[in-house]
Design a protein around this motif. Structure first.
Motif, PDB file in Angstrom:
ATOM      1  N   GLU A 198       0.841  -1.210   0.000  1.00  0.00           N
ATOM      2  CA  GLU A 198       0.000   0.000   0.000  1.00  0.00           C
ATOM      3  C   GLU A 198       0.869   1.251   0.000  1.00  0.00           C
ATOM      4  N   ARG A 199       1.952   1.231   0.751  1.00  0.00           N
ATOM      5  CA  ARG A 199       2.870   2.370   0.765  1.00  0.00           C
ATOM      6  C   ARG A 199       3.403   2.658  -0.631  1.00  0.00           C
ATOM      7  N   GLY A 200       3.751   1.595  -1.341  1.00  0.00           N
ATOM      8  CA  GLY A 200       4.304   1.771  -2.676  1.00  0.00           C
ATOM      9  C   GLY A 200       3.319   2.432  -3.618  1.00  0.00           C
ATOM     10  N   VAL A 201       2.061   1.992  -3.588  1.00  0.00           N
ATOM     11  CA  VAL A 201       1.033   2.585  -4.451  1.00  0.00           C
ATOM     12  C   VAL A 201       0.803   4.043  -4.061  1.00  0.00           C
ATOM     13  N   ARG A 202       0.686   4.311  -2.771  1.00  0.00           N
ATOM     14  CA  ARG A 202       0.454   5.686  -2.313  1.00  0.00           C
ATOM     15  C   ARG A 202       1.606   6.603  -2.710  1.00  0.00           C
ATOM     16  N   ARG A 203       2.826   6.108  -2.609  1.00  0.00           N
ATOM     17  CA  ARG A 203       3.994   6.939  -2.941  1.00  0.00           C
ATOM     18  C   ARG A 203       4.004   7.299  -4.421  1.00  0.00           C
ATOM     19  N   ALA A 204       3.666   6.337  -5.272  1.00  0.00           N
ATOM     20  CA  ALA A 204       3.623   6.610  -6.709  1.00  0.00           C
ATOM     21  C   ALA A 204       2.541   7.640  -7.031  1.00  0.00           C
ATOM     22  N   LEU A 205       1.376   7.482  -6.415  1.00  0.00           N
ATOM     23  CA  LEU A 205       0.287   8.422  -6.657  1.00  0.00           C
ATOM     24  C   LEU A 205       0.641   9.823  -6.154  1.00  0.00           C
ATOM     25  N   ALA A 206       1.228   9.887  -4.969  1.00  0.00           N
ATOM     26  CA  ALA A 206       1.574  11.185  -4.386  1.00  0.00           C
ATOM     27  C   ALA A 206       2.558  11.948  -5.263  1.00  0.00           C
ATOM     28  N   ALA A 207       3.475  11.230  -5.908  1.00  0.00           N
ATOM     29  CA  ALA A 207       4.472  11.880  -6.771  1.00  0.00           C
ATOM     30  C   ALA A 207       3.814  12.571  -7.958  1.00  0.00           C
ATOM     31  N   SER A 208       2.596  12.152  -8.301  1.00  0.00           N
ATOM     32  CA  SER A 208       1.857  12.772  -9.410  1.00  0.00           C
ATOM     33  C   SER A 208       0.676  13.606  -8.921  1.00  0.00           C
ATOM     34  N   GLY A 209       0.654  13.915  -7.616  1.00  0.00           N
ATOM     35  CA  GLY A 209      -0.402  14.737  -7.054  1.00  0.00           C
ATOM     36  C   GLY A 209      -1.730  14.019  -6.915  1.00  0.00           C
ATOM     37  N   LEU A 210      -1.697  12.686  -6.886  1.00  0.00           N
ATOM     38  CA  LEU A 210      -2.916  11.890  -6.766  1.00  0.00           C
ATOM     39  C   LEU A 210      -2.969  11.207  -5.403  1.00  0.00           C
ATOM     40  N   THR A 211      -4.120  10.688  -5.052  1.00  0.00           N
ATOM     41  CA  THR A 211      -4.274   9.989  -3.775  1.00  0.00           C
ATOM     42  C   THR A 211      -4.990   8.660  -3.993  1.00  0.00           C
ATOM     43  N   LEU A 212      -4.840   7.793  -3.024  1.00  0.00           N
ATOM     44  CA  LEU A 212      -5.552   6.516  -3.010  1.00  0.00           C
ATOM     45  C   LEU A 212      -6.659   6.624  -1.979  1.00  0.00           C
ATOM     46  N   GLY A 213      -7.884   6.825  -2.455  1.00  0.00           N
ATOM     47  CA  GLY A 213      -8.998   6.992  -1.536  1.00  0.00           C
ATOM     48  C   GLY A 213      -9.313   5.704  -0.797  1.00  0.00           C
ATOM     49  N   GLU A 214      -9.851   5.832   0.397  1.00  0.00           N
ATOM     50  CA  GLU A 214     -10.160   4.656   1.204  1.00  0.00           C
ATOM     51  C   GLU A 214     -11.164   3.733   0.513  1.00  0.00           C
ATOM     52  N   ARG A 215     -12.055   4.290  -0.288  1.00  0.00           N
ATOM     53  CA  ARG A 215     -13.035   3.453  -0.983  1.00  0.00           C
ATOM     54  C   ARG A 215     -12.402   2.672  -2.133  1.00  0.00           C
ATOM     55  N   HIS A 216     -11.157   3.001  -2.470  1.00  0.00           N
ATOM     56  CA  HIS A 216     -10.453   2.289  -3.534  1.00  0.00           C
ATOM     57  C   HIS A 216      -9.410   1.318  -2.996  1.00  0.00           C
ATOM     58  N   ILE A 217      -9.526   0.957  -1.736  1.00  0.00           N
ATOM     59  CA  ILE A 217      -8.652  -0.059  -1.138  1.00  0.00           C
ATOM     60  C   ILE A 217      -9.525  -1.200  -0.628  1.00  0.00           C
ATOM     61  N   ARG A 218      -9.137  -2.416  -0.948  1.00  0.00           N
ATOM     62  CA  ARG A 218      -9.777  -3.603  -0.389  1.00  0.00           C
ATOM     63  C   ARG A 218      -8.668  -4.499   0.159  1.00  0.00           C
ATOM     64  N   SER A 219      -8.749  -4.830   1.445  1.00  0.00           N
ATOM     65  CA  SER A 219      -7.768  -5.707   2.090  1.00  0.00           C
ATOM     66  C   SER A 219      -8.484  -6.982   2.502  1.00  0.00           C
ATOM     67  N   VAL A 220      -8.125  -8.081   1.856  1.00  0.00           N
ATOM     68  CA  VAL A 220      -8.862  -9.332   2.036  1.00  0.00           C
ATOM     69  C   VAL A 220      -7.903 -10.518   2.009  1.00  0.00           C
ATOM     70  N   THR A 221      -8.375 -11.655   2.509  1.00  0.00           N
ATOM     71  CA  THR A 221      -7.626 -12.900   2.351  1.00  0.00           C
ATOM     72  C   THR A 221      -7.506 -13.205   0.866  1.00  0.00           C
ATOM     73  N   MET A 222      -6.331 -13.681   0.446  1.00  0.00           N
ATOM     74  CA  MET A 222      -6.037 -13.775  -0.977  1.00  0.00           C
ATOM     75  C   MET A 222      -6.626 -15.054  -1.594  1.00  0.00           C
ATOM     76  N   THR A 223      -7.920 -14.980  -1.906  1.00  0.00           N
ATOM     77  CA  THR A 223      -8.615 -16.069  -2.592  1.00  0.00           C
ATOM     78  C   THR A 223      -9.271 -15.523  -3.855  1.00  0.00           C
ATOM     79  N   GLU A 224      -9.634 -16.423  -4.767  1.00  0.00           N
ATOM     80  CA  GLU A 224     -10.298 -15.994  -6.000  1.00  0.00           C
ATOM     81  C   GLU A 224     -11.635 -15.334  -5.697  1.00  0.00           C
ATOM     82  N   GLU A 225     -12.399 -15.920  -4.795  1.00  0.00           N
ATOM     83  CA  GLU A 225     -13.719 -15.373  -4.489  1.00  0.00           C
ATOM     84  C   GLU A 225     -13.614 -13.978  -3.890  1.00  0.00           C
ATOM     85  N   ASN A 226     -12.642 -13.764  -3.009  1.00  0.00           N
ATOM     86  CA  ASN A 226     -12.463 -12.428  -2.435  1.00  0.00           C
ATOM     87  C   ASN A 226     -12.048 -11.422  -3.499  1.00  0.00           C
ATOM     88  N   GLY A 227     -11.218 -11.859  -4.449  1.00  0.00           N
ATOM     89  CA  GLY A 227     -10.844 -10.982  -5.544  1.00  0.00           C
ATOM     90  C   GLY A 227     -12.059 -10.593  -6.376  1.00  0.00           C
TER      91      GLY A 227
END
Length: 340
Positions: A198-227
């Motif tokens: 998550e830090r890596g994605v946020r850092r890339a976005l911040a460098a371009s003046g963008l943000t990662l909104g909370e509604r655009h993050i999903r943290s789940v157990t890594m299964t196909e159904e959760n994806g």
């Protein structure tokens, strides 16, 4: 062939042969190789009880396996274990799994160390300020952490991949392609690897003046159904993301299914990048649209952890050396310029 016969054949003392077989650093490399070659050629296998008496070593690597209804053994763990097992088998080491209540692993660690059941242990899926790491650091047993923890005032030996750097590069690629609405489907947010991604994605976005909104993050157990479920929720929003970075090929299977069910296309409506742990049975180039990935073999990581544990058992490795592997970004057909 027993140890005495092998020693006689090589014109070496039993002590030298035993130390060579068990990786003691005072045996020179030429002698060690000669002994190992002869042992393999003549089918010599050390007697475990005799080895313990002679060296004080059990020849076993330990892992405390959390169990219980809430614990899932996922394919990532199995693939890592396969790599560790491949190395262990080839170097006369055994792997011992000690089941433990997921809420009380400390008792099991203390027991296996007190009973001298194993020569070393490894810890996986670490979290910040992980209590397991703090404990084994005080117990005096060699160990390696697969991954990293944070928040300690001491160093410790670990093997990790550059999760932050990998996801930074994935997000940066998508930003360069014109995407401004990025989403992240991540693993367990309590584990350090997911925090770093998550830090890596946020850092890339911040460098371009963008943000990662909370509604655009999903943290789940890594299964196909959760994806699948995570992608559906993201893509059904009023302003859906035009690109998703995903923490696992397994979850990416679900993302692809959600895109299809919604009548969308990759990469026409959505660009997708996922992390590839290099499963032999799930290849990104075989997806309906070949999948762009951040790539690092978890099986090779397992073998490297076993190699370093063997070195720590024999005294060839000491100290608290951290090892961070770079991650390859492989661009395939699942990414394109932002739609519209």
């Amino acid at each position: 062939m027993n140890l005495k016969q092998l020693s006689h054949m090589l014109s070496l003392s039993q002590t030298t042969v035993s130390r060579a077989l068990n990786g003691y650093p005072e045996v020179n490399e030429e002698t060690r190789r000669r002994v190992m070659d002869a042992a393999k050629r003549h089918g010599y296998r050390p007697n475990p009880s005799a080895r313990r008496l002679a060296t004080g070593k059990s020849g076993m690597i330990g892992y405390v396996l959390p169990t219980g209804a809430a614990v899932d053994i996922d394919p990532h763990f199995v693939e890592f274990l396969s790599g560790l097992g491949d190395y262990a088998r080839a170097h006369e080491l055994d792997l011992v799994l000690s089941p433990a209540d997921a809420d009380d692993e400390e008792t099991t660690y203390r027991r296996i160390v007190a009973n001298r059941q194993v020569d070393a242990v490894y810890i996986s899926s670490p979290r910040p300020a992980d209590k397991r790491l703090a404990l084994v650091n005080t117990l005096g047993i060699p160990f390696i952490v697969h991954g990293r923890s944070e928040g300690f005032d001491f160093d410790y030996p670990f093997l990790d991949i550059d999760n932050e750097g990998a996801f930074h590069e994935a997000a940066r690629l998508l930003i360069q392609l014109g995407h401004k609405r990025l989403a992240l489907i991540n693993g367990n947010e309590r584990e350090t690897f997911a925090i770093h991604r998550e830090r890596g994605v946020r850092r890339a976005l911040a460098a371009s003046g963008l943000t990662l909104g909370e509604r655009h993050i999903r943290s789940v157990t890594m299964t196909e159904e959760n994806g699948y479920r995570a992608a559906r929720r993201l893509l059904e929003e009023a302003e859906p993301p035009t690109a998703i970075v995903c923490s696992s090929l397994i979850m990416a299977l679900g993302v692809v299914r959600a895109v299809r069910d919604l009548g969308l296309t990759i990469p026409g409506d959505l660009s997708l990048v996922a992390h590839d742990d290099v499963f032999p049975w799930l290849r990104p180039e075989n997806f309906p649209v070949p999948l762009s990935t951040t790539r690092s073999s978890i099986r090779l990581a397992g073998a490297r952890v076993a190699e370093r544990l063997a070195a720590r058992i024999s005294g060839l490795e000491e100290g608290a050396r951290g090892e961070v592997w770079p991650v390859d970004l492989v661009v395939r057909g699942s990414v394109a310029g932002a739609p519209g």
